[in-house]
Design a protein around this motif. Structure first.
Motif, short mmCIF file in Angstrom:
data_model
loop_
_atom_site.label_atom_id
_atom_site.label_comp_id
_atom_site.label_asym_id
_atom_site.label_seq_id
_atom_site.Cartn_x
_atom_site.Cartn_y
_atom_site.Cartn_z
N TYR A 214 -13.90 0.63 0.55
CA TYR A 214 -12.05 0.08 0.83
C TYR A 214 -12.45 -0.94 2.41
O TYR A 214 -10.71 -1.42 2.48
CB TYR A 214 -11.11 0.97 1.44
N ARG B 162 0.45 2.44 -2.22
CA ARG B 162 -0.36 2.77 -2.95
C ARG B 162 -1.27 3.87 -3.29
O ARG B 162 -2.05 3.43 -2.08
CB ARG B 162 -0.63 1.08 -3.95
N ARG C 149 -5.47 4.86 -3.50
CA ARG C 149 -6.61 4.51 -4.15
C ARG C 149 -7.24 5.56 -4.10
O ARG C 149 -8.02 6.62 -3.16
CB ARG C 149 -6.99 3.24 -3.82
N VAL D 297 -12.85 2.36 -9.23
CA VAL D 297 -11.84 3.18 -7.61
C VAL D 297 -10.82 3.38 -8.18
O VAL D 297 -10.40 2.34 -9.79
CB VAL D 297 -11.76 1.95 -6.75
N GLU E 48 -6.42 3.47 -8.77
CA GLU E 48 -5.61 3.07 -8.50
C GLU E 48 -4.45 3.20 -9.06
O GLU E 48 -4.23 2.86 -9.98
CB GLU E 48 -5.71 1.55 -7.56
N ASP F 171 -6.28 5.53 1.09
CA ASP F 171 -7.51 5.18 0.16
C ASP F 171 -8.45 6.92 0.40
O ASP F 171 -8.53 7.26 1.57
CB ASP F 171 -8.23 4.19 0.94
#
Length: 386
Positions: free
Chosen positions: A17, A68, A70, A79, A81, A117
């Motif tokens: 990330y 978003r 992830r 990943v 998403e 994330d």
């Protein structure tokens, strides 16, 4: 998870990330000592958190812009998403729904979520009946509650994580798994009334009693969102309706003769398991207090017979694991978890652990089954920040 493992997780997170995580959280899987499928029937259960955990590293996004989510796993793969606005299960890979569902469930409670994330690492075997899914949900739920200052109690988080599994993942489970993961304490089982949600910690001093609890993972995978689980829920609901009670929790042992007369044979067998299993939980709690864990073996074995013969959720591998463990000196053994595969547990004198393990492995080899994974567990702490 030790400091070296956290450092490794941080390095993987940064590589994926491009930044360091904000924090790390862990939540355990669980073994259900006794009380199977009673939770969604508003009955009694007796699980405990184990010393195998799902760990997440998490970084929340700044507010503003497109949200978003992830999600990645240390086990590899791309990943995952998804745009957070309008999040639906179909937009997320199945394994990542246990993460995304918690964000979704909190939003359904009117608690706006930022994007994030997330990196997942887990030592809870998947599909083994040890609730790897709830461990993920509870780690994520505790992380969001802590990092966002939501002020939710652990009991409230149980319901949030259950909603994620029920309504986002699509598995009609009760509160057993999430309660064990969030409320568990070391050296104790959790006696849970699934109607009132009252939880009492019951001492389970296995090591002090020179006992071991072996988990025998048959490596026959199961999934709570499969049709078989849903059919069992439907059968229990029908049985309660035909007996005129809110839930099978309200049917006592004394009503089983009547139930056999008015219910279809298969529905009766499902009802019989729930009614007798509730009583076995109560008896187990009483015995633990009066005589200690060495006394509960016969109740564990009786529970397996009920799940095999009345509830129909065992399989050949589970039956072989239980029968072999008993023949090799276990005090009691039963399958644990939702069924249709997964794991058995065996309560044994600690000195017999190697002998029982060897006997089970030999029996599986003779039957040409996959080699089981066998390991001991102890009651550990619940979800926590690292």
């Amino acid at each position: 998870m030790n400091s070296d493992a956290v450092t490794s997780l941080a390095g993987t997170f940064a590589a994926l990330y491009g930044a360091a995580p904000d924090a790390y959280f862990a939540a355990p899987g669980r073994v259900n000592l006794i009380g199977e499928h009673t939770d969604y029937n508003e009955g009694f259960v007796l699980p405990f958190a184990i010393d195998r955990v799902a760990t997440i590293a998490i970084k929340l996004q700044e507010t503003g812009g497109v949200r978003r989510l992830r999600v990645a796993s240390t086990q590899g793969g791309p990943v995952v998403e998804a745009a957070f606005d309008g999040l639906v299960p179909e937009s997320v890979a199945p394994w990542a729904r246990y993460v995304a569902g918690v964000f979704w469930a909190l939003e359904q409670q009117g608690l706006p979520m930022p994007g994030a994330d997330v990196l997942l690492d887990s030592s809870v075997p998947i599909g083994a009946g040890l609730s790897s899914s709830a461990a993920i949900e509870c780690a994520v739920g505790l992380a969001l509650n802590t990092q966002l200052g939501l002020g939710l109690s652990r009991e409230e988080l149980v319901l949030i994580c259950q909603r994620a599994e029920n309504d986002f993942v699509g598995a009609p489970t009760g509160i057993l798994d999430q309660s064990a993961s969030l409320l568990g304490t070391a050296e104790h089982a959790l006696f849970l009334d699934c109607r009132s949600r009252e939880a009492v910690h019951v001492q389970l001093p296995l090591e002090a009693a020179d006992l071991a609890l072996l988990v025998i993972d048959t490596r026959v995978s199961h999934a709570h969102d499969s049709g078989g689980y849903k059919e069992l829920v439907a059968a229990c609901t029908r049985g309660a309706q035909e007996l005129g009670v809110p839930a099978l929790r309200d049917v006592g042992i004394e009503r089983l003769v009547e139930a056999q007369q008015v219910l279809a044979p298969q529905i009766y067998r499902r009802v019989k398991h729930i009614v007798t299993e509730n009583q076995r939980v109560l008896d187990t709690v009483e015995l633990l207090g009066a005589r200690g864990p060495a006394a509960i073996g016969p109740l564990l074995t009786a529970s397996h017979v009920s799940m095999r013969d009345d509830f129909g959720i065992s399989c050949d591998e589970l039956d072989l694991a239980v029968d072999t463990a008993m023949a090799a000196g276990a005090l009691g053994a039963r399958m644990t978890g939702g069924g249709f595969g997964g794991s058995a547990i065996a309560l044994i004198p600690a000195a017999r652990a190697d002998d029982v393990s060897a006997a089970v492995r030999e029996a599986f080899a003779r039957a040409h089954y996959l080699a089981p994974e066998i390991f001991s567990v102890i009651p550990g702490p619940g979800a926590r920040q690292l």
